[in-house]
Design an enzyme around this catalytic site. Structure first.
Site, short mmCIF file in Angstrom:
data_model
loop_
_atom_site.label_atom_id
_atom_site.label_comp_id
_atom_site.label_asym_id
_atom_site.label_seq_id
_atom_site.Cartn_x
_atom_site.Cartn_y
_atom_site.Cartn_z
N GLY A 240 1.25 -1.48 0.06
CA GLY A 240 -0.33 -0.11 0.18
C GLY A 240 0.95 1.44 -0.31
O GLY A 240 0.64 2.81 0.04
N GLU A 275 3.82 -6.92 1.62
CA GLU A 275 3.32 -7.25 -0.17
C GLU A 275 3.11 -5.91 -0.48
O GLU A 275 2.42 -5.90 -0.94
CB GLU A 275 1.52 -7.54 0.67
CG GLU A 275 1.57 -8.83 1.40
CD GLU A 275 -0.06 -9.53 0.84
OE1 GLU A 275 -0.65 -8.96 0.80
OE2 GLU A 275 -0.22 -10.55 1.57
N ARG A 278 3.47 -1.31 -5.47
CA ARG A 278 4.25 -0.52 -5.97
C ARG A 278 5.40 0.04 -5.77
O ARG A 278 5.57 1.38 -7.24
CB ARG A 278 2.92 0.63 -5.83
CG ARG A 278 2.72 2.29 -6.59
CD ARG A 278 1.96 3.31 -6.40
NE ARG A 278 0.98 2.40 -6.51
CZ ARG A 278 -0.59 2.82 -6.95
NH1 ARG A 278 -0.86 3.01 -8.17
NH2 ARG A 278 -1.56 2.38 -6.89
N ARG A 314 -4.66 3.34 -15.73
CA ARG A 314 -4.56 4.36 -14.85
C ARG A 314 -5.37 5.63 -14.40
O ARG A 314 -6.38 5.69 -13.95
CB ARG A 314 -3.00 4.68 -13.82
CG ARG A 314 -2.76 2.93 -13.79
CD ARG A 314 -1.21 3.29 -12.45
NE ARG A 314 -2.01 3.92 -11.65
CZ ARG A 314 -2.10 4.78 -11.19
NH1 ARG A 314 -1.31 5.15 -11.46
NH2 ARG A 314 -2.03 4.78 -9.49
N CYS A 343 -11.60 5.60 -29.03
CA CYS A 343 -12.45 6.17 -29.73
C CYS A 343 -13.79 6.56 -28.45
O CYS A 343 -14.88 6.14 -27.83
CB CYS A 343 -13.25 5.79 -30.02
SG CYS A 343 -12.22 6.30 -32.06
N GLU A 344 -13.25 7.38 -27.15
CA GLU A 344 -14.07 7.95 -26.20
C GLU A 344 -12.62 8.67 -25.65
O GLU A 344 -11.90 8.45 -25.54
CB GLU A 344 -14.17 6.07 -25.27
CG GLU A 344 -12.76 5.62 -24.23
CD GLU A 344 -13.92 4.56 -23.27
OE1 GLU A 344 -14.34 5.31 -22.71
OE2 GLU A 344 -14.23 3.06 -23.90
N TYR A 372 1.13 -1.00 -12.02
CA TYR A 372 0.25 -1.30 -12.98
C TYR A 372 -0.67 -0.63 -14.39
O TYR A 372 -1.21 0.19 -14.71
CB TYR A 372 -0.51 -0.28 -11.50
CG TYR A 372 -1.03 -1.27 -10.56
CD1 TYR A 372 -1.25 -2.54 -10.27
CD2 TYR A 372 -0.38 -0.47 -9.10
CE1 TYR A 372 -1.47 -2.63 -9.03
CE2 TYR A 372 0.13 -1.23 -8.18
CZ TYR A 372 -0.61 -2.68 -7.98
OH TYR A 372 -1.03 -2.94 -6.86
N1 LLP Z 1 -1.85 -7.01 -1.63
C1 LLP Z 1 -2.59 -7.10 -1.32
C2 LLP Z 1 -3.37 -8.08 -1.09
C3 LLP Z 1 -3.43 -5.88 -2.49
O1 LLP Z 1 -4.72 -5.99 -3.20
C4 LLP Z 1 -2.95 -5.03 -2.89
C5 LLP Z 1 -2.92 -4.48 -3.99
C6 LLP Z 1 -1.48 -5.13 -3.05
C7 LLP Z 1 -0.83 -6.38 -1.80
C8 LLP Z 1 -0.34 -4.20 -3.52
O2 LLP Z 1 -0.24 -3.34 -2.94
P1 LLP Z 1 0.48 -1.88 -3.41
O3 LLP Z 1 1.73 -1.33 -2.48
O4 LLP Z 1 1.56 -1.73 -4.83
O5 LLP Z 1 -0.12 -0.80 -3.13
N2 LLP Z 1 -4.66 -0.16 -10.41
C9 LLP Z 1 -4.34 0.22 -9.44
C10 LLP Z 1 -3.30 -0.82 -7.72
C11 LLP Z 1 -4.51 -1.47 -7.15
C12 LLP Z 1 -3.88 -1.95 -6.23
C13 LLP Z 1 -4.85 -3.82 -5.57
N3 LLP Z 1 -4.37 -3.86 -4.79
C14 LLP Z 1 -3.75 1.80 -9.67
O6 LLP Z 1 -3.11 1.20 -10.44
O7 LLP Z 1 -3.17 1.98 -8.94
#
Ligand code: LLP
Length: 419
Positions: A240, A275, A278, A314, A343-344, A372
């Site tokens: 996160g 986990e 990003r 994104r 086309c949107e 992402y």
């Molecule tokens: N663990 C779980 C259970 C998750 O659902 C996620 C992300 C992560 C770890 C990793 O999170 P991070 O450290 O990357 O914030 N497509 C969206 C982001 C979706 C994230 C979904 N879950 C975007 O482009 O911002």
């Protein structure tokens, strides 16, 4: 810090000029810097060094490219996977099965079976129903599956609504006030080794406070579960942490995050799991694109680039900002709207943005596209699936081919009754 820098007026990935890659591979193309990836992986891992017993499971969804996973496997990373496909990638990259965590609200029976067979380290259960199903499958195979229960701490992560996951109204985890009872029931179920709790409140978080509040809450729950006579040996704190997409934005540093975690979890006596996605991959990639033309508008000119929302979703999905810079900036700027060919109207990367002056044929990049980015690409408007390149010093290679519309067309079948 990343390794995408101007050298002699030309944007490079490490030692490779981006025009060289664009000329040989075409555009749009994602370009990753191995040095940047390694650096981010080490900074995060080293920051967690203040914790006694930390394990990192890279969130594969943020960038599942096999070469990216290989680099992270070599840095000692495990994987957080959310589908059979991601699990197979992590295994193919050489990640130890024991270091793989399987998350997600919708694991199928087939995915659970395959995970048990492969010997993955932990299933993160999102419901009691799922736990009972996993137990049954494991027992039928004569195995015991290790699992953690995902708790929904009902904390506002303060991020975009579509990537917030830890509020009671989100689909993730079990309700906080029912978690202890569910844990107790699952802990007594043959086929399951309940070993801990897990949470993940959202992505692109700009502050540590919501994480601290959630960890503190779940720490209390851990004590309650232990007081009930159950064992908790693992606590998975999710991912996160956000990254700056705009110059000047300030985000929590890995050291600050680790210090907060140390403060909150100091006496937990568990293996801590993380986990991150990003924060590891965001800055390791750019999307290189070419300006198709600049079109006059009622207001600002429209810079039409050859990348589109199918390549980088994104901005269309979350109104996300990605810095746009010319590969060979001329030292001038103008105010423009940046759009793709789809086309949107959601195929818009930026409105009324002051950017490097570009004209037809110029190359430019969207920055911070390593997380992402390619992973969310699709072929909408029958566009090719965008390729990926990895650079390492002065070496570079295509690490994922462009998939042509013809290949996709060839996989389609016209039934006899239509022929
Ligand atoms: N663990 C779980 C259970 C998750 O659902 C996620 C992300 C992560 C770890 C990793 O999170 P991070 O450290 O990357 O914030 N497509 C969206 C982001 C979706 C994230 C979904 N879950 C975007 O482009 O911002």
């Amino acid at each position: 810090m990343d390794h995408f820098e101007l050298k002699n007026g030309v944007l490079h990935a490490e030692d490779v000029p981006l025009p060289v890659i664009a000329a040989q591979v075409g555009t749009p193309v994602y370009v990753y810097s191995r040095a940047t990836l390694t650096r981010h992986a080490r900074v995060f891992r080293d920051a967690l060094g203040v914790l006694r017993n930390a394990r990192i499971a890279f969130a594969v969804k943020s960038n599942p490219n096999l070469s990216v996973l290989k680099v992270l496997a070599a840095e000692g990373y495990g994987a957080d996977v959310v589908s059979g496909g991601e699990m197979e990638r992590a295994l193919a990259a050489g990640m130890a099965p024991d270091g793989i965590v399987f998350s997600g609200v919708g694991k199928t029976a087939a995915e659970m079976r395959r995970g048990i067979e492969a010997g993955i380290g932990q299933f993160n259960l999102e419901s009691e129903e799922e736990g009972l199903e996993l137990a049954e499958i494991a027992a039928s195979m004569g195995r015991v599956a290790s699992a953690a229960l995902r708790v929904n701490p009902d904390v506002d992560a303060g991020t975009h609504g579509k990537i917030s996951t830890g509020k009671a109204e989100n689909k993730f985890g079990v309700p906080f006030d029912r978690a202890a009872a569910i844990y107790a029931r699952l802990a007594g179920t043959p086929g399951l080794n309940m070993r801990g709790l897990t949470l993940h409140i959202g992505s692109q978080l700009s502050k540590l406070e919501p994480l601290e509040a959630a960890f503190t809450k779940v720490g209390g729950l851990m004590e309650e579960i232990r007081a009930g006579g159950h064992t908790v040996t693992h606590m998975d704190l999710g991912g996160g942490i956000g990254v700056p997409y705009k110059a000047g934005e300030v985000f929590p540093q890995p050291e600050e995050y680790a210090a907060m975690v140390a403060r909150v979890t100091g006496n937990w006596g568990v293996t801590l799991m993380f986990e991150p996605g990003r924060v590891i991959t965001g800055n390791t990639g750019v999307l290189v694109t070419q300006v198709i033309r600049v079109k006059e508008g009622a207001g600002n000119p429209w810079v039409v680039v050859d990348a589109a929302m199918n390549d980088l979703a994104r901005p269309a999905l979350y109104d996300a900002w990605h810095d746009f810079v010319a590969v060979e900036p001329k030292g001038e700027t103008f105010e423009a709207n940046i759009v793709g060919p789809i086309c949107e109207s959601s195929d818009t990367f930026a409105m009324a943005r002051t950017i490097d002056t570009v004209v037809r044929g110029d190359l430019a990049v969207f920055r911070t596209a390593g997380a992402y980015g390619a992973t969310m690409a699709n072929t909408y408007n029958s566009r090719p699936l965008v390729p990926e390149v990895m650079v390492d010093g002065d070496k570079w290679a295509v690490v994922a081919d462009r998939i042509d519309p013809a290949t996709i067309l060839a996989a389609e079948r016209v039934p006899e009754w239509l022929a």
